[in-house]
Design an enzyme around this catalytic site. Structure first.
Site, PDB file in Angstrom:
ATOM      1  N   ASP A  16       0.848  -1.257  -0.074  1.00  0.00           N
ATOM      2  CA  ASP A  16      -0.118   0.040  -0.094  1.00  0.00           C
ATOM      3  C   ASP A  16       0.873   1.157  -0.199  1.00  0.00           C
ATOM      4  O   ASP A  16       1.880   1.152   0.479  1.00  0.00           O
ATOM      5  CB  ASP A  16      -0.981  -0.008   1.150  1.00  0.00           C
ATOM      6  CG  ASP A  16      -1.974   0.974   1.195  1.00  0.00           C
ATOM      7  OD1 ASP A  16      -2.236   1.625   0.042  1.00  0.00           O
ATOM      8  OD2 ASP A  16      -2.952   1.285   2.283  1.00  0.00           O
ATOM      9  N   GLY A  19       0.263   5.352  -4.393  1.00  0.00           N
ATOM     10  CA  GLY A  19      -0.341   6.886  -4.736  1.00  0.00           C
ATOM     11  C   GLY A  19       0.166   7.965  -3.667  1.00  0.00           C
ATOM     12  O   GLY A  19       0.534   8.943  -4.421  1.00  0.00           O
ATOM     13  N   ARG A  29       0.061   9.612 -10.168  1.00  0.00           N
ATOM     14  CA  ARG A  29      -0.150   8.183  -9.141  1.00  0.00           C
ATOM     15  C   ARG A  29       0.387   7.012  -9.988  1.00  0.00           C
ATOM     16  O   ARG A  29       1.099   6.278  -9.423  1.00  0.00           O
ATOM     17  CB  ARG A  29      -1.662   7.711  -9.114  1.00  0.00           C
ATOM     18  CG  ARG A  29      -2.470   8.649  -8.097  1.00  0.00           C
ATOM     19  CD  ARG A  29      -3.692   8.366  -7.900  1.00  0.00           C
ATOM     20  NE  ARG A  29      -4.038   7.026  -7.578  1.00  0.00           N
ATOM     21  CZ  ARG A  29      -3.996   6.757  -6.227  1.00  0.00           C
ATOM     22  NH1 ARG A  29      -3.605   7.554  -5.199  1.00  0.00           N
ATOM     23  NH2 ARG A  29      -4.371   5.342  -5.869  1.00  0.00           N
ATOM     24  N   SER A  61      -7.131  -5.772  -6.146  1.00  0.00           N
ATOM     25  CA  SER A  61      -8.385  -6.323  -5.508  1.00  0.00           C
ATOM     26  C   SER A  61      -9.667  -6.228  -6.307  1.00  0.00           C
ATOM     27  O   SER A  61      -9.521  -5.542  -7.225  1.00  0.00           O
ATOM     28  CB  SER A  61      -8.340  -5.560  -3.933  1.00  0.00           C
ATOM     29  OG  SER A  61      -9.011  -4.432  -4.289  1.00  0.00           O
ATOM     30  N   ASN A  64     -10.368  -2.905  -6.510  1.00  0.00           N
ATOM     31  CA  ASN A  64      -9.797  -1.995  -7.281  1.00  0.00           C
ATOM     32  C   ASN A  64     -10.156  -1.726  -8.611  1.00  0.00           C
ATOM     33  O   ASN A  64     -10.004  -0.773  -9.399  1.00  0.00           O
ATOM     34  CB  ASN A  64      -8.320  -2.512  -7.348  1.00  0.00           C
ATOM     35  CG  ASN A  64      -7.514  -2.168  -6.261  1.00  0.00           C
ATOM     36  OD1 ASN A  64      -6.877  -2.903  -6.093  1.00  0.00           O
ATOM     37  ND2 ASN A  64      -7.818  -1.373  -5.285  1.00  0.00           N
TER      38      ASN A  64
HETATM   39  C1  FPP Z   1      -1.668   0.221  -3.282  1.00  0.00           C
HETATM   40  O1  FPP Z   1      -1.312   1.628  -3.423  1.00  0.00           O
HETATM   41  C2  FPP Z   1      -1.223  -0.441  -4.524  1.00  0.00           C
HETATM   42  C3  FPP Z   1      -1.950  -1.106  -5.466  1.00  0.00           C
HETATM   43  C4  FPP Z   1      -3.510  -0.944  -5.445  1.00  0.00           C
HETATM   44  C5  FPP Z   1      -1.453  -1.757  -6.771  1.00  0.00           C
HETATM   45  C6  FPP Z   1      -0.272  -2.546  -6.248  1.00  0.00           C
HETATM   46  C7  FPP Z   1       0.510  -2.682  -7.567  1.00  0.00           C
HETATM   47  C8  FPP Z   1       1.729  -2.799  -7.655  1.00  0.00           C
HETATM   48  C9  FPP Z   1       2.750  -2.697  -6.584  1.00  0.00           C
HETATM   49  C10 FPP Z   1       2.443  -2.802  -9.058  1.00  0.00           C
HETATM   50  C11 FPP Z   1       2.238  -4.080  -9.734  1.00  0.00           C
HETATM   51  C12 FPP Z   1       2.455  -5.205  -9.228  1.00  0.00           C
HETATM   52  C13 FPP Z   1       3.148  -6.440  -9.492  1.00  0.00           C
HETATM   53  C14 FPP Z   1       2.921  -7.717  -8.798  1.00  0.00           C
HETATM   54  C15 FPP Z   1       4.147  -6.416 -10.553  1.00  0.00           C
HETATM   55  P1  FPP Z   1      -2.454   2.708  -3.534  1.00  0.00           P
HETATM   56  O2  FPP Z   1      -2.592   3.153  -5.123  1.00  0.00           O
HETATM   57  O3  FPP Z   1      -3.658   2.321  -2.807  1.00  0.00           O
HETATM   58  O4  FPP Z   1      -1.794   3.872  -2.713  1.00  0.00           O
HETATM   59  P2  FPP Z   1      -2.440   5.108  -1.874  1.00  0.00           P
HETATM   60  O5  FPP Z   1      -3.198   4.447  -0.733  1.00  0.00           O
HETATM   61  O6  FPP Z   1      -1.349   5.763  -1.312  1.00  0.00           O
HETATM   62  O7  FPP Z   1      -3.373   5.780  -2.956  1.00  0.00           O
END
Ligand code: FPP
Length: 236
Positions: A16, A19, A29, A61, A64
């Site tokens: 997490d 962003g 982002r 998820s 998402n």
């Molecule tokens: C949460 O950050 C992260 C995600 C929703 C996606 C995770 C994906 C990756 C790390 C990249 C691709 C993965 C692989 C396996 C190659 P957020 O966007 O919710 O951050 P925030 O809470 O700060 O907005």
């Protein structure tokens, strides 16, 4: 290379903070997600070096899917890129890859790349990297209940036959052990529909570090901490 005494066999991670990482730097982002994908490589390597045998990462998820269309596209493109470019590296490092989640929701070429990665890496045994993609734990539990209900309706099982083992066998994770340790980055302290059944006895670790900044050092520190904990599973 860091040796960890008594490393957890299975580590699950909620990656997490991509962003917020980007926002803090005044970047879009999408840059946070790109950096996040780079962090994935480092952590897979660190886990292998530490002796972790299973690593499950929450990449996308079911919830998402409700993000703005362009962000969903960015994430899918990153995953597509990762899946299509990683085979050689994963083979060299002895990584077996598995996916959990609702595959039908994904684009055809992504599903194909997932299927072939699973097939091609099936014999690797250094570490199993399990990627949760289009994954939701409540949905997984409901689908297990439906499978069991269908068996009962057909008369293949009786309601009394249903036990924890049977239920576990109906989940996407039927072939891997439960996580010993769940890590969430970025300071949030919640589970967000991740492996609800499987983390019944997992140790939980929360860190304020944002996922793109999460590296081997932070990971190993959490593993060291874990190795000092006493797990009692409800006993004294
Ligand atoms: C949460 O950050 C992260 C995600 C929703 C996606 C995770 C994906 C990756 C790390 C990249 C691709 C993965 C692989 C396996 C190659 P957020 O966007 O919710 O951050 P925030 O809470 O700060 O907005």
């Amino acid at each position: 290379m860091t040796e960890v005494k008594n490393p957890p066999r299975h580590v699950a991670i909620i990656m997490d903070g991509n962003g917020r990482w980007a926002q803090k730097k005044g970047l879009p982002r999408s840059m946070g997600h790109k950096k996040g994908a780079e962090a994935v490589k480092k952590i897979v390597e660190a886990a292998g070096e530490a002796g972790v045998k299973f690593l499950t990462l929450y990449a996308f998820s079911t919830e998402n899917w409700n993000r703005p269309e362009d962000e969903v596209k960015t994430l899918m493109d990153l995953l597509r890129q990762y899946l299509k470019s990683q085979l050689r590296e994963l083979q060299e490092k002895g990584v077996r890859i598995l996916f959990i989640g609702e595959r039908d929701m994904l684009d055809k070429d992504i599903i194909q790349a997932m299927n072939s990665l699973e097939k091609e890496t099936a014999d690797n045994d250094k570490i199993t990297l399990c990627i949760a993609l289009s994954y939701g734990s409540r949905q997984e539990i409901v689908s297990a209940a439906k499978k069991i209900a269908a068996l009962a309706k057909r008369g293949d099982i009786a309601p009394e036959d249903i036990d924890i083992k049977m239920f576990s066998d109906m989940l996407y994770t039927s072939t891997i052990p439960d996580p010993d340790l769940l890590i969430r980055t970025s300071g949030e302290q919640r589970i967000s529909n991740y492996l609800l059944w499987q983390i019944a006895y997992a140790e939980l670790a929360f860190t304020n570090v944002l996922w793109p900044d999460f590296g081997k050092e932070e990971f190993n520190e959490i593993l060291q901490n874990y190795s000092l904990r006493e797990r009692r599973y409800g006993k004294v």
